[in-house]
Design a protein around this motif. Structure first.
Motif, PDB file in Angstrom:
ATOM      1  N   VAL A   1      -9.729  90.171  25.101  1.00  0.00           N
ATOM      2  CA  VAL A   1      -8.285  89.975  25.142  1.00  0.00           C
ATOM      3  C   VAL A   1      -7.599  91.137  24.429  1.00  0.00           C
ATOM      4  O   VAL A   1      -8.060  91.614  23.397  1.00  0.00           O
ATOM      5  CB  VAL A   1      -7.910  88.636  24.457  1.00  0.00           C
TER       6      VAL A   1
ATOM      7  N   SER B   1       0.472  91.319  21.727  1.00  0.00           N
ATOM      8  CA  SER B   1       1.104  90.151  22.327  1.00  0.00           C
ATOM      9  C   SER B   1       2.610  90.366  22.362  1.00  0.00           C
ATOM     10  O   SER B   1       3.219  90.690  21.349  1.00  0.00           O
ATOM     11  CB  SER B   1       0.766  88.898  21.509  1.00  0.00           C
TER      12      SER B   1
ATOM     13  N   THR C   1       0.688  80.776  22.305  1.00  0.00           N
ATOM     14  CA  THR C   1       0.354  82.042  22.954  1.00  0.00           C
ATOM     15  C   THR C   1      -0.243  81.783  24.333  1.00  0.00           C
ATOM     16  O   THR C   1      -1.082  80.901  24.496  1.00  0.00           O
ATOM     17  CB  THR C   1      -0.627  82.862  22.097  1.00  0.00           C
TER      18      THR C   1
ATOM     19  N   TYR D   1      -2.314  83.507  27.485  1.00  0.00           N
ATOM     20  CA  TYR D   1      -3.222  84.603  27.822  1.00  0.00           C
ATOM     21  C   TYR D   1      -3.366  84.616  29.342  1.00  0.00           C
ATOM     22  O   TYR D   1      -3.885  83.658  29.930  1.00  0.00           O
ATOM     23  CB  TYR D   1      -4.591  84.396  27.175  1.00  0.00           C
TER      24      TYR D   1
ATOM     25  N   TYR E   1      -4.695  86.472  32.938  1.00  0.00           N
ATOM     26  CA  TYR E   1      -5.662  87.385  33.542  1.00  0.00           C
ATOM     27  C   TYR E   1      -5.438  87.377  35.052  1.00  0.00           C
ATOM     28  O   TYR E   1      -5.512  86.311  35.677  1.00  0.00           O
ATOM     29  CB  TYR E   1      -7.097  86.927  33.282  1.00  0.00           C
TER      30      TYR E   1
ATOM     31  N   GLN F   1      -4.410  92.205  32.258  1.00  0.00           N
ATOM     32  CA  GLN F   1      -4.493  91.164  31.230  1.00  0.00           C
ATOM     33  C   GLN F   1      -3.365  91.384  30.237  1.00  0.00           C
ATOM     34  O   GLN F   1      -3.112  92.488  29.777  1.00  0.00           O
ATOM     35  CB  GLN F   1      -5.837  91.221  30.502  1.00  0.00           C
TER      36      GLN F   1
ATOM     37  N   ASN G   1      -0.813  89.218  27.044  1.00  0.00           N
ATOM     38  CA  ASN G   1      -0.559  88.037  26.209  1.00  0.00           C
ATOM     39  C   ASN G   1       0.927  87.944  25.882  1.00  0.00           C
ATOM     40  O   ASN G   1       1.597  88.968  25.679  1.00  0.00           O
ATOM     41  CB  ASN G   1      -1.343  88.117  24.898  1.00  0.00           C
TER      42      ASN G   1
ATOM     43  N   THR H   1       3.574  85.584  23.287  1.00  0.00           N
ATOM     44  CA  THR H   1       3.675  84.604  22.207  1.00  0.00           C
ATOM     45  C   THR H   1       5.122  84.186  22.029  1.00  0.00           C
ATOM     46  O   THR H   1       6.015  85.038  21.956  1.00  0.00           O
ATOM     47  CB  THR H   1       3.150  85.179  20.880  1.00  0.00           C
TER      48      THR H   1
END
Length: 398
Positions: free
Chosen positions: A60, A64, A195, A197, A199, A217, A219, A221
């Motif tokens: 990951v 973020s 958060t 995540y 993909y 990918q 992220n 938050t």
């Protein structure tokens, strides 16, 4: 390959339970020992072979992006995103999906259970690529979003894991590829502790199950508005307490500890349920429940059937009911009640870098920790100290 029917399986157990292994770690021992996996091929038949059915998540990103829920929405509360559908709604409303998908005017369209239609494909096995045919198997789509340019199919999970079952992306893709003309994106979304995540995967060969590769990918938050001053104030005001008679944590991921607390906020879970359903192995279940117990947030007990079960302590329940920002700070407070973490964080803030292992081990040896006797164990546990401190620093928005 061996084809087995739902009727045969039902002689022993409900087929849905006997064929649902969302992660490699969930496979029954006899499957794991023989590199076997199982896939549905019709509404009532399954095939067993040495399939490469799973894919590990890539590392990951450490970055973020901060997002906010629109201020006029009172029903989307970050600390109550307890289902995949609500989390997807939150990601949609806060602009996460439009940003990640890079499309305009996206709208939710289809979801739920449906028939797959008919398609053929190849899948990797120990003996090369095996051809399979799917004929109206049942599939489930957590969400689909259509914009001007793309249709995006989502698989969502409310817990963190190391891998996923490729079928959850591949079968919906093959089903809808024959029904629409727009390009289709396949996206896996996991979420925990505010958060998301995401993909995005692409299948280079539409007819090969194992041809997927990661395209993107990212992220996101939900903004917590936690500053360095907030954390420094916690260090000043938190009283260090005596160590408890519980094994010092060997669970490096604070995210997974909080994720486990989110699951326990919904219901009491047995050791077996945590191990089977949430992508833990038995050792991880022990490590992460013990870490929650060490922080005073998780209870361990035996129920009327003499099964080991876990639920949140009164303190754990109170913390999980707080607004998101306050919840994070209270978890930090529970960590800083322990001298090892308190002093390590102070040193990190004082010198601008993580203390080395030898320094952390020295603090550990001076802290009267429960049942740590060997030098090698001190060194291994020091990695947990480092990872928890890194998590505390990661929630600071400066």
């Amino acid at each position: 390959q061996y084809v087995i029917s739902a009727k045969e399986i039902k002689e022993f157990r409900e087929p849905r339970l006997m064929t649902k292994f969302d992660h490699k770690i969930n496979l029954p021992e006899i499957f794991a020992q023989n590199s076997l996996a199982i896939l549905p091929i019709t509404r009532g038949d399954y095939v067993i072979s040495t399939f490469s059915a799973y894919k590990d998540f890539e590392n990951v990103s450490a970055i973020s992006e901060r997002v906010s829920i629109p201020s006029h929405l009172q029903s989307l509360i970050p600390n109550f995103l307890f289902s995949e559908s609500i989390a997807l709604n939150c990601a949609y409303a806060s602009g996460i999906l439009s940003d990640f998908l890079e499309d305009d005017n996206i709208l939710p369209t289809v979801n739920g259970r449906m028939s797959s239609g008919i398609f053929d494909f190849k899948i990797a096995t120990d003996n090369g690529a095996l051809p399979l045919s799917v004929n109206n198997s049942q599939i489930e789509i957590d969400a689909a979003y259509e914009g001007i340019k793309y249709i995006s199919l989502f698989e969502a999970k409310k817990y963190l894991s190391d891998d996923f079952l490729v079928r959850q992306l591949y079968y919906p893709l093959r089903t809808w590829d024959s029904r629409v003309t727009k390009p289709i994106k396949t996206v896996f979304l996991t979420f925990s502790n505010g958060t998301f995540y995401l993909y995005q995967y692409e299948f280079e060969d539409m007819y090969h199950y194992n041809s997927l590769h990661l395209v993107k990918q990212k992220n996101y938050t939900i903004s917590q508005e936690i500053s360095l001053l907030d954390v420094e104030e916690l260090i000043k005001t938190t009283l260090i307490e005596p160590e408890v008679d519980i094994a010092f944590p060997q669970a490096n991921s604070m995210l997974r500890i909080i994720n486990l607390m989110e699951l326990l906020a919904e219901k009491t879970l047995s050791k077996r349920e945590i191990t089977d359903e949430y992508a833990f192995d038995e050792r991880q279940t022990n490590y992460y429940t013990d870490a929650g117990r060490y922080l005073g947030l998780i209870n361990k007990s035996q129920n009327q059937d003499d099964k080991i079960v876990f639920d949140l302590t009164d303190l754990g329940e109170r913390i999980m009911s707080l607004a998101f920002r306050e919840r994070q700070l209270e978890i930090v407070r529970q960590i800083l009640k322990h001298r090892v973490f308190n002093e390590t964080l102070k040193l990190h803030l004082q010198f601008g870098e993580m203390p080395n292992v030898q320094t952390i081990v020295k603090i550990m040896k001076e802290s009267n920790l429960f049942n740590i006797n060997s030098e090698s164990t001190f060194v291994r546990r020091a990695s947990t100290v480092m990872r928890w401190i890194e998590w505390i620093l990661s929630i600071i928005e400066e």
